[in-house]
Design an enzyme around this catalytic site. Structure first.
Site, PDB file in Angstrom:
ATOM      1  N   GLY A 167     -45.832 -15.612  36.222  1.00  0.00           N
ATOM      2  CA  GLY A 167     -46.549 -15.747  34.953  1.00  0.00           C
ATOM      3  C   GLY A 167     -47.681 -14.743  34.844  1.00  0.00           C
TER       4      GLY A 167
ATOM      5  CB  SER B 239     -42.723 -12.215  38.117  1.00  0.00           C
ATOM      6  OG  SER B 239     -43.384 -11.346  37.255  1.00  0.00           O
TER       7      SER B 239
END
Ligand SMILES: *[C@@H]1O[C@H](CO)[C@@H](O)[C@H](O)[C@H]1NC(C)=O
Ligand SMILES: *[C@@H]1O[C@H](CO)[C@@H](O)[C@H](O)[C@H]1NC(C)=O
Ligand SMILES: *[C@@H]1O[C@H](CO)[C@@H](O)[C@H](O)[C@H]1NC(C)=O
Ligand SMILES: *[C@@H]1O[C@H](CO)[C@@H](O)[C@H](O)[C@H]1NC(C)=O
Length: 542
Positions: free
Chosen positions: A119, A199
């Site tokens: 995120g 990520s």
């Protein structure tokens, strides 16, 4: 086995035990109980505090977790750390909660998989709306998910002892230490802990490994589309970030102590509402600003990242086994985000990020020209260049850093490094489908996630091809957690041997409808160009 499971499950449902409390578990902090999942197959312990934070530990490492008397009801995974998710500002400052999912019917002790959510370092939480445990738990492992501080609360870095930086990473380290100390009480094997993340979560894991602080705590790591050596994993001007975001409130100062005084008095909501992007700049860094930083060490506090990760990997050779990989169309996410303005802005600007250092502007211009030629030929960059730009983003943000990091680690580590390239396009590539790239091949950033997690927000029927991919991904990931080898033997769903890379020779498992081992780089020419550029210009001196 299956039948007896079903009989027990049937009995549970008839006796109305589903959604009932789990057996009690006693950990260092006290006794807790969770609840049995709706399908009767999972003991869920949700929202356990693994550390605490409040205004007095803001921007610093967290406090130890609370202790309690009586039985703590661990049944709520809805807490999130303060964040601005574009529609609303949500979350509470004391957000350091951990969730433990244990298969009801499985022989203990169980291997443990801890997930670090992504995120972009300013969004997300560990809740099961996204990170549903069932696909993984079908393979008899424990899944642990958790929250860590985000945005400026997690990553303010002023080079002073009140805000030394990396609070969010220190939360992650606290969570991993909590798992190591407590997981046996849940039936977990504290000597088989695998950490995985996507990520920003992947970059975090990679930074923690580089720091040398998780050796002996975790044993294996799966690093999906992120790495510590990527330009976006470290901010190179942290004090500027604080100064920049406070300008939006009318403050004009560059003094770290003044900045701290203002930020320490704001509410967590106000902090989450501060900008989390910077304007477009001449270099091709992402617009993210609240990022990990290189810390100035202070006596009495634990610092994590004290040098460029590139150097840390060499200083702290790890013995953690690693899976490292990226997706074939990572860049689509970024061109979608760029929109017209960002795309037009690129034309005539530098096509590399500030993790490179040039002696003269002329040299930088020359390198940028080489990159331009490689991706765009003689054409200018405009809204027709989306696919070329997507390729560039994929390489610079993910693929090259993942390969270069794998090369460094396999050079110094005694444990294996496995590399993959995820290309599959099915009905659960949620990001690519949400962005409307329905008719292009391959997998976008984050698209492997829903083949690992049964997210509640993607409630569509699963077809046979996707079922097979879920079986493959969760099979390899849990095999790695169990045995340190993602393909210990050939099976019907995994009829292939995934060979680890070796020093100086990175090999890739291509994950698609057909699985194959490839000795070549996914993009050999781009690799040669970038490797040459990094070798000459990569900034590794403080
Ligand atoms: C913050 O939490 C710590 C540890 O729980 C506690 O000692 C301290 O009093 C708290 N401070 C505030 C301002 O609530
Ligand atoms: C890995 O390193 C840690 C810390 O140095 C050590 O405690 C552990 O025994 C090592 N494990 C292996 C498998 O060598
Ligand atoms: C940049 O490229 C020009 C033209 O090819 C060349 O003349 C010049 O020496 C290069 N400068 C540097 C610093 O590499
Ligand atoms: C997958 O493998 C089969 C059998 O080797 C082959 O016929 C098919 O073309 C391959 N498909 C792809 C997408 O590569």
């Amino acid at each position: 086995m299956r039948t007896s499971k079903n009989i027990v499950l049937f009995t549970l449902i008839v006796m109305n035990f589903v959604d009932q409390p789990t057996p009690e578990v006693t950990i260092e902090q006290g006794t807790l109980s969770g609840r049995i999942s709706a399908n009767g197959l999972v003991f869920e312990y949700l929202g356990i505090p693994y550390a605490t934070t409040n205004q007095s530990s803001r921007f610093k490492e967290p406090f130890p977790p609370p202790k309690w008397e009586g039985v703590f009801r661990a049944t709520d995974d809805s807490t999130a750390c303060p964040q601005d998710n574009f529609l609303v500002i949500r979350g509470t400052e004391d957000c350091l909660k951990i969730n433990v999912f244990v298969p009801v019917y499985a022989e203990r002790p169980l291997p443990v998989m801890v997930f670090v959510h992504g995120g972009a370092f300013f969004l997300g939480d560990g809740g099961k709306v996204f990170y549903g445990p069932q696909f993984l738990l079908n393979h008899d492992v424990i899944l642990v998910t958790f929250n860590y501080r985000l945005g400026i609360l997690g990553f303010l870095c002023l080079g002073i002892k009140e805000a030394p930086g990396n609070a969010g990473l220190k939360d992650q380290l606290a969570a991993l230490r909590w798992v190591k100390r407590n997981i046996e009480a849940f039936g977990g094997d504290s000597n088989r802990i695998t950490v995985f993340g996507v990520s920003a979560g992947a970059a975090s894991i990679s930074l923690l490994i580089a720091s040398g602080k998780v050796d002996g705590i975790i044993h294996r790591a799966i690093i999906q589309s992120g790495s510590a050596v990527a330009h976006w994993s470290i901010t190179r001007k942290p004090v500027w970030v604080a100064s920049y975001v406070l300008k939006s409130l009318g403050h004009d100062t560059k003094d770290p102590h003044e900045l701290y005084n203002i930020l320490s008095k704001m509410s967590s909501r106000e902090l989450a509402a501060l900008p989390h992007e910077k304007p477009l700049e001449p270099y091709l860094d992402t617009q993210l600003i609240h990022l990990p930083c290189i810390e100035k060490p202070f006596p009495g506090t634990e610092s994590l990242i004290t040098d460029y990760p590139f150097n840390l990997f060499k200083k702290n050779p790890t013995n953690i086994s690693i899976i490292h990989g990226t997706n074939s169309e990572e860049g689509l996410f970024f061109v979608a985000y760029d929109e017209e303005e960002g795309i037009k802005h690129r034309d005539g600007k530098f096509l590399m990020a500030t993790d490179l250092e040039f002696e003269t502007c002329e040299e930088a211009v020359n390198v940028s020209k080489v990159i331009h030629k490689f991706y765009f030929g003689d054409k200018r960059i405009n809204t027709e260049s989306i696919m070329e730009l997507s390729e560039l983003y994929k390489h610079i943000h993910f693929e090259m850093p993942s390969i270069i990091e794998s090369e460094i680690i396999s050079e110094v580590s005694s444990a294996p490094v496995y590399n993959y390239y995820f290309k599959y396009f099915g009905k659960r590539n949620y990001l690519k489908l949400s962005l409307g790239f329905d008719d292009s091949e391959g997998a976008c950033h984050g698209d492997e996630l829903l083949y690992i997690f049964d997210a509640m927000f993607w409630p569509f029927k699963i077809d046979d091809e996707d079922k097979l991919m879920i079986e493959r991904m969760t099979g390899m990931w849990t095999n790695f957690a169990k045995y340190g080898d993602p393909t210990p033997e050939k099976t019907e769903s995994l009829p292939i041997k995934w060979y680890p890379s070796s020093k100086g020779k990175i090999k890739f498992l291509h994950i698609d409808k057909n699985m194959s081992m490839e000795n070549d780089m996914p993009s050999p020419e781009a690799y040669r160009m970038w490797k040459d550029i990094y070798t000459k210009y990569y900034r590794t001196k403080l």
